[in-house]
Design a protein around this motif. Structure first.
Motif, PDB file in Angstrom:
ATOM      1  N   VAL A 259       0.854  -1.198   0.000  1.00  0.00           N
ATOM      2  CA  VAL A 259       0.000   0.000   0.000  1.00  0.00           C
ATOM      3  C   VAL A 259       0.888   1.245   0.000  1.00  0.00           C
ATOM      4  O   VAL A 259       1.867   1.308   0.752  1.00  0.00           O
ATOM      5  N   PRO A 260       0.611   2.235  -0.833  1.00  0.00           N
ATOM      6  CA  PRO A 260       1.420   3.470  -0.835  1.00  0.00           C
ATOM      7  C   PRO A 260       1.416   4.147   0.540  1.00  0.00           C
ATOM      8  O   PRO A 260       0.490   3.972   1.339  1.00  0.00           O
ATOM      9  N   ASP A 261       2.463   4.932   0.785  1.00  0.00           N
ATOM     10  CA  ASP A 261       2.637   5.534   2.113  1.00  0.00           C
ATOM     11  C   ASP A 261       1.463   6.435   2.496  1.00  0.00           C
ATOM     12  O   ASP A 261       0.991   6.413   3.639  1.00  0.00           O
ATOM     13  N   THR A 262       0.997   7.253   1.553  1.00  0.00           N
ATOM     14  CA  THR A 262      -0.091   8.184   1.866  1.00  0.00           C
ATOM     15  C   THR A 262      -1.371   7.432   2.209  1.00  0.00           C
ATOM     16  O   THR A 262      -2.079   7.776   3.163  1.00  0.00           O
ATOM     17  N   GLU A 263      -1.691   6.389   1.440  1.00  0.00           N
ATOM     18  CA  GLU A 263      -2.903   5.609   1.712  1.00  0.00           C
ATOM     19  C   GLU A 263      -2.764   4.803   3.000  1.00  0.00           C
ATOM     20  O   GLU A 263      -3.755   4.588   3.715  1.00  0.00           O
ATOM     21  N   ALA A 264      -1.544   4.376   3.305  1.00  0.00           N
ATOM     22  CA  ALA A 264      -1.328   3.644   4.555  1.00  0.00           C
ATOM     23  C   ALA A 264      -1.573   4.546   5.762  1.00  0.00           C
ATOM     24  O   ALA A 264      -2.186   4.130   6.758  1.00  0.00           O
ATOM     25  N   ALA A 265      -1.087   5.777   5.678  1.00  0.00           N
ATOM     26  CA  ALA A 265      -1.333   6.721   6.772  1.00  0.00           C
ATOM     27  C   ALA A 265      -2.808   7.088   6.872  1.00  0.00           C
ATOM     28  O   ALA A 265      -3.306   7.384   7.967  1.00  0.00           O
ATOM     29  N   PHE A 266      -3.526   7.020   5.749  1.00  0.00           N
ATOM     30  CA  PHE A 266      -4.950   7.357   5.764  1.00  0.00           C
ATOM     31  C   PHE A 266      -5.774   6.327   6.534  1.00  0.00           C
ATOM     32  O   PHE A 266      -6.895   6.629   6.980  1.00  0.00           O
ATOM     33  N   LEU A 267      -5.242   5.110   6.720  1.00  0.00           N
ATOM     34  CA  LEU A 267      -5.966   4.088   7.479  1.00  0.00           C
ATOM     35  C   LEU A 267      -6.210   4.540   8.917  1.00  0.00           C
ATOM     36  O   LEU A 267      -7.275   4.291   9.483  1.00  0.00           O
ATOM     37  N   LEU A 268      -5.220   5.181   9.502  1.00  0.00           N
ATOM     38  CA  LEU A 268      -5.412   5.697  10.856  1.00  0.00           C
ATOM     39  C   LEU A 268      -6.468   6.801  10.885  1.00  0.00           C
ATOM     40  O   LEU A 268      -7.195   6.954  11.870  1.00  0.00           O
ATOM     41  N   SER A 269      -6.559   7.551   9.797  1.00  0.00           N
ATOM     42  CA  SER A 269      -7.588   8.593   9.726  1.00  0.00           C
ATOM     43  C   SER A 269      -8.983   7.978   9.676  1.00  0.00           C
ATOM     44  O   SER A 269      -9.938   8.533  10.219  1.00  0.00           O
ATOM     45  N   ILE A 270      -9.108   6.827   9.021  1.00  0.00           N
ATOM     46  CA  ILE A 270     -10.403   6.138   8.978  1.00  0.00           C
ATOM     47  C   ILE A 270     -10.815   5.705  10.379  1.00  0.00           C
ATOM     48  O   ILE A 270     -11.966   5.902  10.811  1.00  0.00           O
ATOM     49  N   ILE A 271      -9.874   5.114  11.113  1.00  0.00           N
ATOM     50  CA  ILE A 271     -10.154   4.722  12.497  1.00  0.00           C
ATOM     51  C   ILE A 271     -10.569   5.943  13.311  1.00  0.00           C
ATOM     52  O   ILE A 271     -11.542   5.908  14.076  1.00  0.00           O
ATOM     53  N   GLY A 272      -9.829   7.025  13.130  1.00  0.00           N
ATOM     54  CA  GLY A 272     -10.133   8.237  13.882  1.00  0.00           C
ATOM     55  C   GLY A 272     -11.493   8.824  13.532  1.00  0.00           C
ATOM     56  O   GLY A 272     -12.235   9.273  14.408  1.00  0.00           O
ATOM     57  N   PHE A 273     -11.840   8.803  12.236  1.00  0.00           N
ATOM     58  CA  PHE A 273     -13.120   9.378  11.812  1.00  0.00           C
ATOM     59  C   PHE A 273     -14.286   8.591  12.395  1.00  0.00           C
ATOM     60  O   PHE A 273     -15.264   9.168  12.892  1.00  0.00           O
TER      61      PHE A 273
END
Length: 543
Positions: free
Chosen positions: A296-310
């Motif tokens: 998974v690209p770095d930006t999309e990987a970091a976005f996973l934590l944003s999904i949890i947070g949202f």
């Protein structure tokens, strides 16, 4: 009557929580502090790949940074409790904000991993600990009826900050490198000082003033009517001070209350939280690197934590509202057990997720369950020990959890380095969380609920005070009544102040008051109705 008196070494009567007003400002400050405290150790994981390259270390070595932060957040709990009980919440939080900021600023100049442990780990972790615990104490002080909702809203700070700090960290990493990112993060942590400044303690002086006014009003009602009855009140105040001087010497204030270990509910809660923390923080800490390793690209990987947070943003307030319902609040421990069971099963069922879609589904369910756990954990503790002992209870609980924090994520990182397989880690973490849920539910039902059914309801005490002072007062009142019925005149030992006030009110000459304090014949009937029982008033006011 039965009121706690600071002069007797007892805690003053607590002020009734306003459940609003300035409490909403305190809630916002707690929201920000909770966000930094819980989201920051996870958001720092965005920098781990670059740290591994620069310092030539493994993932388990970099995982220690987050673990030390969390260990300081938990392990310094008793120290925070002592400092709060000694100095108050606001000064402790101001110092904590400065320490947290300085730790990240110094970390941007480090040259090896050990220096990172001491700066970003120890110093920043200690600063966040000195902010986190006092903010929760202040929240419990300002809210009572709305406390479950307030806890849910404050806990929502964690996902809000996690969903923003993780992408922000990725952007800072790409533009300024990890050193520039640490420096800017240190500046953001200075906002903790602002949050500490708004933690205004409730005014205890207002309650004491109201109680003093009420005492004087009762004395005016019971004393004989006259133009100079204030003099009798001042003499009554002198009697109160004289009696207090004969009582126990002043005791020192407890800095840490260990008596909470006699509470079975507290013991069960502590054991359950220890098992929970072993696996609770492992998936979000490993998630970003797990996604990167699967391609998974770095930006999309970091976005996973944003999904949890949202998802977590809405899960925590919603769970707080549910916990505040009348039919749910008495059973909030079982709701907490369900939340932990949900979280553990999510880890186990998602262990085989191998693509980005599967990881997104895992993040959605993990965000819901993680938000429920976060919203309920401190509400359950407050319900068990009460607001008066919460400052000591949370410090001791966090200290015990610190050992679990030091064991969980680092052990998971070593297993990743050794096995090169994340599936086993998710199975292990989920099993630990499920075990904690089962233990809490079973122990609560077997050890607490059954004990309540077997124990007969306690007998009501004869009076509100229930202490030796009350018994002494009752005996004095009975003795005064017997003395008054035998001699048909007020008791000379306790009613000198009342007789003096009545004599001055009726303009009696000074010689009559010096002959023994007898009542004039014309006033004897009035005193028999109003004054001869005034020793009860004097004794009640002396409490």
């Amino acid at each position: 009557m039965g009121r706690a008196d600071p002069e007797e070494g007892q805690l003053p009567a607590p002020v009734k929580p306003p459940d609003g007003g300035w409490g909403w400002i305190v809630l916002f400050g707690c929201f920000v502090i909770t966000g930094f405290s819980y989201a920051f150790p996870k958001a720092v994981s965005v920098y781990f790949k670059e740290l591994m390259k620069d310092f030539h270390v493994g993932y388990s070595d970099t995982a220690w940074i987050s673990s030390i932060m969390l260990a300081m957040l938990y392990g310094t709990g008793p120290v925070c409790s002592i400092m709060v009980n000694q100095f108050g919440c606001r000064p402790v939080m101001l110092i904590g904000g400065l320490l947290a900021s300085s730790g990240m600023i110094l970390a941007s100049f480090t040259t090896n991993i050990i220096e990172l442990y001491l700066t970003a780990g120890v110093l920043t972790g200690l600063g966040m600990a000195l902010n986190f615990q006092p903010s929760l104490i202040m929240l419990g002080t300002y809210f009572d009826k709305r406390r479950p909702l307030a806890n849910g809203l404050a806990a929502a700070g964690s996902p809000v900050f996690l969903s923003s700090l993780s992408p922000l960290g990725q952007v800072l990493l790409e533009k300024f490198g990890w050193r520039g990112g640490f420096l800017i993060m240190g500046g953001l942590l200075l906002n903790c000082c602002t949050c500490g400044a708004v933690m205004r303690p409730l005014d205890m002086g207002m309650k004491r003033k109201m109680e003093k006014t009420q005492d004087k009003y009762e004395a005016k009602e019971m004393l004989p009517i006259g133009g100079k009855s204030e003099e009798g009140i001042s003499t009554t105040d002198g009697t109160k001070k004289a009696k207090k001087a004969k009582k126990k010497p002043k005791k020192g204030k407890k800095l840490l209350d260990f008596s909470i270990f006699s509470n079975r509910g507290f013991i069960i809660y502590t054991i359950s939280k220890f098992i929970l923390v072993l696996g609770l923080f492992v998936p979000p800490i490993l998630l970003v690197n797990y996604a990167k390793d699967t391609g998974v690209p770095d930006t999309e990987a970091a976005f996973l934590l944003s999904i949890i947070g949202f998802i977590d943003i809405f899960a925590r307030p919603a769970c707080g509202m549910v916990a505040g319902l009348k039919w749910v609040r008495p059973h909030v421990a079982y709701l907490f057990s369900f939340a932990m069971l949900f979280n553990g099963l999510t880890d186990i069922c998602s262990a085989r997720a191998s693509n980005y879609t599967g990881l997104v589904i895992f993040c959605v369910f993990f965000g819901i369950s993680y938000g429920m756990v976060g919203a309920l954990q401190f509400e359950v503790l407050m319900a068990i020990v009460g607001s008066q002992k919460f400052s000591s209870a949370i410090g001791l609980v966090l200290l015990i959890e610190a050992f679990a924090v030091l064991i969980g994520p680092p052990s998971a990182g070593r297993l990743v380095d050794a096995l090169k397989n994340y599936e086993v880690i998710f199975y292990l973490a989920g099993s630990e969380v499920v075990l904690s849920a089962v233990f809490l539910a079973v122990a609560t039902y077997c050890c607490l609920n059954r004990e309540k059914k077997k124990t007969p309801p306690p007998e009501k005490p004869p009076s509100a005070g229930g202490g030796s002072d009350t018994e002494e007062a009752e005996s004095d009142v009975q003795e005064g009544e017997e003395h008054g019925s035998d001699n048909h005149q007020p008791a000379r030992s306790t009613d000198n102040a009342v007789v003096a006030a009545s004599e001055e009110a009726n303009h009696v000459e000074d010689e009559q008051s010096g002959e023994g304090g007898r009542c004039p014949e014309g006033d004897r009937e009035a005193l028999a109705q109003a004054g001869c029982n005034a020793d009860q008033t004097v004794e009640r006011d002396s409490f």
